[in-house]
Design a protein around this motif. Sequence first.
Motif, mmCIF file in Angstrom:
data_model
loop_
_atom_site.group_PDB
_atom_site.id
_atom_site.type_symbol
_atom_site.label_atom_id
_atom_site.label_comp_id
_atom_site.label_asym_id
_atom_site.label_seq_id
_atom_site.Cartn_x
_atom_site.Cartn_y
_atom_site.Cartn_z
ATOM 1 N N UNK A 147 6.485 -35.629 -6.527
ATOM 2 C CA UNK A 147 7.247 -35.892 -5.310
ATOM 3 C C UNK A 147 6.862 -34.950 -4.178
ATOM 4 N N UNK A 148 5.988 -33.987 -4.489
ATOM 5 C CA UNK A 148 5.545 -32.996 -3.504
ATOM 6 C C UNK A 148 4.016 -33.005 -3.443
ATOM 7 N N UNK A 149 3.419 -34.011 -2.808
ATOM 8 C CA UNK A 149 1.954 -34.178 -2.802
ATOM 9 C C UNK A 149 1.198 -32.958 -2.303
ATOM 10 N N UNK A 150 1.810 -32.154 -1.459
ATOM 11 C CA UNK A 150 1.132 -30.977 -0.920
ATOM 12 C C UNK A 150 0.780 -29.972 -2.020
ATOM 13 N N UNK A 151 1.432 -30.087 -3.163
ATOM 14 C CA UNK A 151 1.191 -29.138 -4.256
ATOM 15 C C UNK A 151 0.037 -29.551 -5.175
ATOM 16 N N UNK A 152 -0.466 -30.759 -5.018
ATOM 17 C CA UNK A 152 -1.437 -31.291 -5.983
ATOM 18 C C UNK A 152 -2.667 -30.400 -6.135
ATOM 19 N N UNK A 153 -3.142 -29.788 -5.064
ATOM 20 C CA UNK A 153 -4.376 -29.007 -5.146
ATOM 21 C C UNK A 153 -4.234 -27.793 -6.056
ATOM 22 N N UNK A 154 -3.012 -27.354 -6.289
ATOM 23 C CA UNK A 154 -2.785 -26.226 -7.187
ATOM 24 C C UNK A 154 -2.712 -26.672 -8.646
ATOM 25 N N UNK A 155 -2.449 -27.938 -8.850
ATOM 26 C CA UNK A 155 -2.150 -28.458 -10.184
ATOM 27 C C UNK A 155 -3.350 -29.054 -10.895
ATOM 28 N N UNK A 156 -4.305 -29.562 -10.128
ATOM 29 C CA UNK A 156 -5.439 -30.265 -10.717
ATOM 30 C C UNK A 156 -6.734 -29.860 -10.003
ATOM 31 N N UNK A 210 2.304 -21.581 -5.154
ATOM 32 C CA UNK A 210 3.638 -21.673 -4.569
ATOM 33 C C UNK A 210 4.719 -21.506 -5.637
ATOM 34 N N UNK A 211 5.719 -20.719 -5.326
ATOM 35 C CA UNK A 211 6.769 -20.448 -6.306
ATOM 36 C C UNK A 211 7.646 -21.672 -6.564
ATOM 37 N N UNK A 212 7.545 -22.671 -5.717
ATOM 38 C CA UNK A 212 8.220 -23.944 -5.978
ATOM 39 C C UNK A 212 7.714 -24.552 -7.284
ATOM 40 N N UNK A 213 6.414 -24.390 -7.559
ATOM 41 C CA UNK A 213 5.842 -24.889 -8.817
ATOM 42 C C UNK A 213 6.473 -24.158 -9.994
ATOM 43 N N UNK A 214 6.595 -22.857 -9.880
ATOM 44 C CA UNK A 214 7.171 -22.042 -10.948
ATOM 45 C C UNK A 214 8.604 -22.477 -11.236
ATOM 46 N N UNK A 215 9.378 -22.658 -10.186
ATOM 47 C CA UNK A 215 10.784 -23.031 -10.341
ATOM 48 C C UNK A 215 10.925 -24.370 -11.060
ATOM 49 N N UNK A 216 10.050 -25.315 -10.757
ATOM 50 C CA UNK A 216 10.105 -26.628 -11.411
ATOM 51 C C UNK A 216 9.743 -26.507 -12.889
ATOM 52 N N UNK A 217 8.707 -25.785 -13.202
ATOM 53 C CA UNK A 217 8.359 -25.587 -14.612
ATOM 54 C C UNK A 217 9.511 -24.927 -15.368
ATOM 55 N N UNK A 218 10.086 -23.895 -14.781
ATOM 56 C CA UNK A 218 11.173 -23.189 -15.462
ATOM 57 C C UNK A 218 12.368 -24.099 -15.692
ATOM 58 N N UNK A 219 12.631 -24.977 -14.760
ATOM 59 C CA UNK A 219 13.764 -25.894 -14.893
ATOM 60 C C UNK A 219 13.649 -26.747 -16.150
ATOM 61 N N UNK A 220 12.439 -26.945 -16.632
ATOM 62 C CA UNK A 220 12.223 -27.816 -17.792
ATOM 63 C C UNK A 220 11.724 -27.055 -19.023
ATOM 64 N N UNK A 221 11.991 -25.750 -19.077
ATOM 65 C CA UNK A 221 11.768 -25.005 -20.312
ATOM 66 C C UNK A 221 10.479 -24.232 -20.416
ATOM 67 N N UNK A 222 9.698 -24.157 -19.340
ATOM 68 C CA UNK A 222 8.419 -23.449 -19.372
ATOM 69 C C UNK A 222 8.557 -22.078 -18.700
#
Length: 255
Positions: A147-156, A210-222
């Motif tokens: 839902x946050x396309x701007x983050x894709x470059x960090x993920x893949x 971006x720490x937004x990525x971290x927060x999302x991972x943590x929300x789901x147990x990572x």
Amino acid sequence: MLALAAAVPAARAAEPDFATRLRLLVEAYPESLSGVEGNMLLLRDGGEPLPIDDGKAKDHQAALAGGDIEDSLRQVYPLGACEAKPVVDFDPGRIRSDVLMMRLYGRTAKAVEGDLVPVAWFGTTLRVTKRQGAAAALEKVRDELAERPVLKRYLAPSAGTFNWRKVSGAPNMSVHSFGAAIDLNTKFADYWVWSGGKPGKVPRHANRYPLEIVEIFERHGFIWGGRWYHYDTMHFEYRPELIAIAKAASASACR
């Protein structure tokens, strides 16, 4: 056994006692764990219970190399979309019990591979274990991140998930061995070994994810390797027990 005082980087709300931490561990893995009896962790498969405390005094490096279940729960992981600089040897989650991980996910590469399932990840497919809900949790992470396309470059491209191996330069197993960890795009990664660090003496770094990525991972147990003194900023691993303990402790990286 690690000294608890050395494991806590700063004052925070009252932390859960060890009995509570064990209860949260059991609740985090209902597929495999059934309870605690004395110094033993009980398994749902009826197999031999696991000792919780091996009774050995360990410094940080010894705990990393051969931690027991007690060692793995000693340091409280901090949560939130903030980056707190950890004190020396504050590595919550980096200390693990290989014996426990093998009972949760498989004792051999072949056993782990039998439970790997495909997870679509931003243009590619990753292999992740379905055990303990890890693959389902990563799919929830992916859906929020999508839902946050701007983050894709960090993920893949992802630097990988399943890889049966030991931690680089160490005798203990990587969580990648169990198909329960993911590395993000290495273009933005910082790793304490790459920086020329030595155990217990690691240069500071500037996180580039971006720490937004971290927060999302943590929300789901990572948990995030960027929280560690011996940092690995591209690395996330599924450790729902540590997230549960963090919540019980009100452990925030934002204060």
